[in-house]
Design a protein around this motif. Sequence first.
Motif, PDB file in Angstrom:
ATOM      1  N   GLN A 127     -28.987 -76.206  13.676  1.00 54.59           N
ATOM      2  CA  GLN A 127     -28.503 -75.843  12.350  1.00 54.59           C
ATOM      3  C   GLN A 127     -28.848 -74.380  12.062  1.00 54.59           C
ATOM      4  O   GLN A 127     -29.881 -73.873  12.486  1.00 54.59           O
ATOM      5  CB  GLN A 127     -29.090 -76.790  11.301  1.00 54.59           C
ATOM      6  N   HIS A 128     -27.984 -73.725  11.327  1.00 58.05           N
ATOM      7  CA  HIS A 128     -27.951 -72.272  11.200  1.00 58.05           C
ATOM      8  C   HIS A 128     -28.399 -71.859   9.803  1.00 58.05           C
ATOM      9  O   HIS A 128     -27.889 -72.373   8.805  1.00 58.05           O
ATOM     10  CB  HIS A 128     -26.508 -71.810  11.470  1.00 58.05           C
ATOM     11  N   CYS A 129     -29.360 -70.944   9.709  1.00 56.04           N
ATOM     12  CA  CYS A 129     -29.913 -70.509   8.427  1.00 56.04           C
ATOM     13  C   CYS A 129     -29.815 -68.987   8.305  1.00 56.04           C
ATOM     14  O   CYS A 129     -30.171 -68.267   9.234  1.00 56.04           O
ATOM     15  CB  CYS A 129     -31.377 -70.911   8.314  1.00 56.04           C
ATOM     16  N   VAL A 130     -29.365 -68.522   7.146  1.00 51.50           N
ATOM     17  CA  VAL A 130     -29.239 -67.086   6.892  1.00 51.50           C
ATOM     18  C   VAL A 130     -29.665 -66.774   5.466  1.00 51.50           C
ATOM     19  O   VAL A 130     -29.279 -67.479   4.524  1.00 51.50           O
ATOM     20  CB  VAL A 130     -27.788 -66.588   7.105  1.00 51.50           C
ATOM     21  N   TRP A 131     -30.479 -65.722   5.316  1.00 57.93           N
ATOM     22  CA  TRP A 131     -30.747 -65.094   4.026  1.00 57.93           C
ATOM     23  C   TRP A 131     -30.187 -63.682   4.099  1.00 57.93           C
ATOM     24  O   TRP A 131     -30.498 -62.937   5.038  1.00 57.93           O
ATOM     25  CB  TRP A 131     -32.239 -64.997   3.725  1.00 57.93           C
ATOM     26  N   ALA A 132     -29.391 -63.291   3.120  1.00 55.86           N
ATOM     27  CA  ALA A 132     -28.829 -61.940   3.080  1.00 55.86           C
ATOM     28  C   ALA A 132     -29.171 -61.316   1.730  1.00 55.86           C
ATOM     29  O   ALA A 132     -28.697 -61.786   0.694  1.00 55.86           O
ATOM     30  CB  ALA A 132     -27.319 -61.984   3.287  1.00 55.86           C
ATOM     31  N   VAL A 133     -30.010 -60.274   1.750  1.00 57.44           N
ATOM     32  CA  VAL A 133     -30.458 -59.618   0.519  1.00 57.44           C
ATOM     33  C   VAL A 133     -29.769 -58.261   0.424  1.00 57.44           C
ATOM     34  O   VAL A 133     -29.919 -57.414   1.319  1.00 57.44           O
ATOM     35  CB  VAL A 133     -31.989 -59.451   0.512  1.00 57.44           C
ATOM     36  N   ASP A 134     -29.005 -58.053  -0.636  1.00 53.94           N
ATOM     37  CA  ASP A 134     -28.237 -56.827  -0.749  1.00 53.94           C
ATOM     38  C   ASP A 134     -29.081 -55.705  -1.360  1.00 53.94           C
ATOM     39  O   ASP A 134     -30.265 -55.871  -1.654  1.00 53.94           O
ATOM     40  CB  ASP A 134     -26.946 -57.055  -1.536  1.00 53.94           C
ATOM     41  N   ALA A 135     -28.458 -54.538  -1.579  1.00 52.67           N
ATOM     42  CA  ALA A 135     -29.180 -53.353  -2.038  1.00 52.67           C
ATOM     43  C   ALA A 135     -29.722 -53.507  -3.457  1.00 52.67           C
ATOM     44  O   ALA A 135     -30.612 -52.761  -3.864  1.00 52.67           O
ATOM     45  CB  ALA A 135     -28.265 -52.129  -1.966  1.00 52.67           C
ATOM     46  N   GLU A 136     -29.192 -54.464  -4.224  1.00 57.82           N
ATOM     47  CA  GLU A 136     -29.697 -54.727  -5.568  1.00 57.82           C
ATOM     48  C   GLU A 136     -30.740 -55.847  -5.568  1.00 57.82           C
ATOM     49  O   GLU A 136     -31.258 -56.223  -6.617  1.00 57.82           O
ATOM     50  CB  GLU A 136     -28.542 -55.109  -6.498  1.00 57.82           C
ATOM     51  N   GLY A 137     -31.048 -56.403  -4.394  1.00 58.83           N
ATOM     52  CA  GLY A 137     -32.030 -57.470  -4.307  1.00 58.83           C
ATOM     53  C   GLY A 137     -31.459 -58.859  -4.475  1.00 58.83           C
ATOM     54  O   GLY A 137     -32.200 -59.843  -4.465  1.00 58.83           O
ATOM     55  N   ASN A 138     -30.137 -58.983  -4.631  1.00 50.94           N
ATOM     56  CA  ASN A 138     -29.530 -60.304  -4.767  1.00 50.94           C
ATOM     57  C   ASN A 138     -29.592 -61.035  -3.430  1.00 50.94           C
ATOM     58  O   ASN A 138     -29.167 -60.503  -2.397  1.00 50.94           O
ATOM     59  CB  ASN A 138     -28.077 -60.183  -5.216  1.00 50.94           C
ATOM     60  N   CYS A 139     -30.127 -62.238  -3.441  1.00 49.79           N
ATOM     61  CA  CYS A 139     -30.363 -62.993  -2.210  1.00 49.79           C
ATOM     62  C   CYS A 139     -29.340 -64.115  -2.078  1.00 49.79           C
ATOM     63  O   CYS A 139     -29.350 -65.069  -2.863  1.00 49.79           O
ATOM     64  CB  CYS A 139     -31.774 -63.565  -2.210  1.00 49.79           C
ATOM     65  N   SER A 140     -28.451 -64.018  -1.084  1.00 50.19           N
ATOM     66  CA  SER A 140     -27.477 -65.068  -0.797  1.00 50.19           C
ATOM     67  C   SER A 140     -27.981 -65.910   0.363  1.00 50.19           C
ATOM     68  O   SER A 140     -28.494 -65.379   1.351  1.00 50.19           O
ATOM     69  CB  SER A 140     -26.118 -64.453  -0.433  1.00 50.19           C
ATOM     70  N   THR A 141     -27.849 -67.219   0.245  1.00 50.34           N
ATOM     71  CA  THR A 141     -28.293 -68.118   1.297  1.00 50.34           C
ATOM     72  C   THR A 141     -27.095 -68.854   1.885  1.00 50.34           C
ATOM     73  O   THR A 141     -26.141 -69.201   1.181  1.00 50.34           O
ATOM     74  CB  THR A 141     -29.308 -69.143   0.761  1.00 50.34           C
TER      75      THR A 141
END
Length: 255
Positions: free
Chosen positions: A119-133
């Motif tokens: 199973q595949h897990c990703v956290w992506a935090v953009d330049a404003e600090g918004n964290c997409s999972t």
Amino acid sequence: MASRNGLNPKIRGQKGIGFNRALPAPFGFGNGIFLNSGTLSIPRMSDGTFIQKIPFSVEFWVRCNVGPTNGLYWVWFSMRKGTAPIYDHELSINSGLGLRTTESSYRGGVDITFDGSKQHCVWAVDAEGNCSTYFNGVFRSVAPGQLTPYYPTDVHLNFRNDIQAIDEFRYYSSALRKDQVEANFNSGLGNNPCVTESLESWYTFEKFESLDFSSEQDGSNMQVGIRDYSNKNRHAIATDADTNPVSPTYSLKPF
């Protein structure tokens, strides 16, 4: 297993500054890593040679036993700054909270279910600090920006409870987009990273080998570790690891 990521490189068209013109062989899961109460550390992401602010992304594949276990953590990626006594930022897998960080409002609010498969897990935090999972290639939630730009001085990957193994751990200095996450997930088949320009570390966990951990890469700090395939020489050291491939408790196992 010997033919997978990076072990038999092929010359292809340039795709990312990290690889020059040599890209890994076609993707295929081989070994993953499991450390019994151990830790995987990344010294050269913590010693001043790498100073990362947001944005960033953390990506890996995991096998966990079926079902939740008392809502306890399975695995987390920890980053500590300065002399802080605790880890400032932790990205965690948790049966009751989904993919989360230490900031309370970052809790995804969507439970995830482990079924023993890859199973595949990703956290992506953009330049404003918004964290997409993202879980198994599907966008799960986004939390509003709270991460203050930081300089990690201690980077660890910790293993707990019902995790069986992890594989294909990647750290990026960019926030992966939804389409990029989907490409890497590849309908559950996995894929080499579709983004290489911002790839800062990449571990395939095929074998332990003698590697140079010196900042000068002059052979002055040879240790047994896991090779970094980002071409940034940020090799990983596994603490409390059985590095003997013929041992029944060998820390690398088929994923």
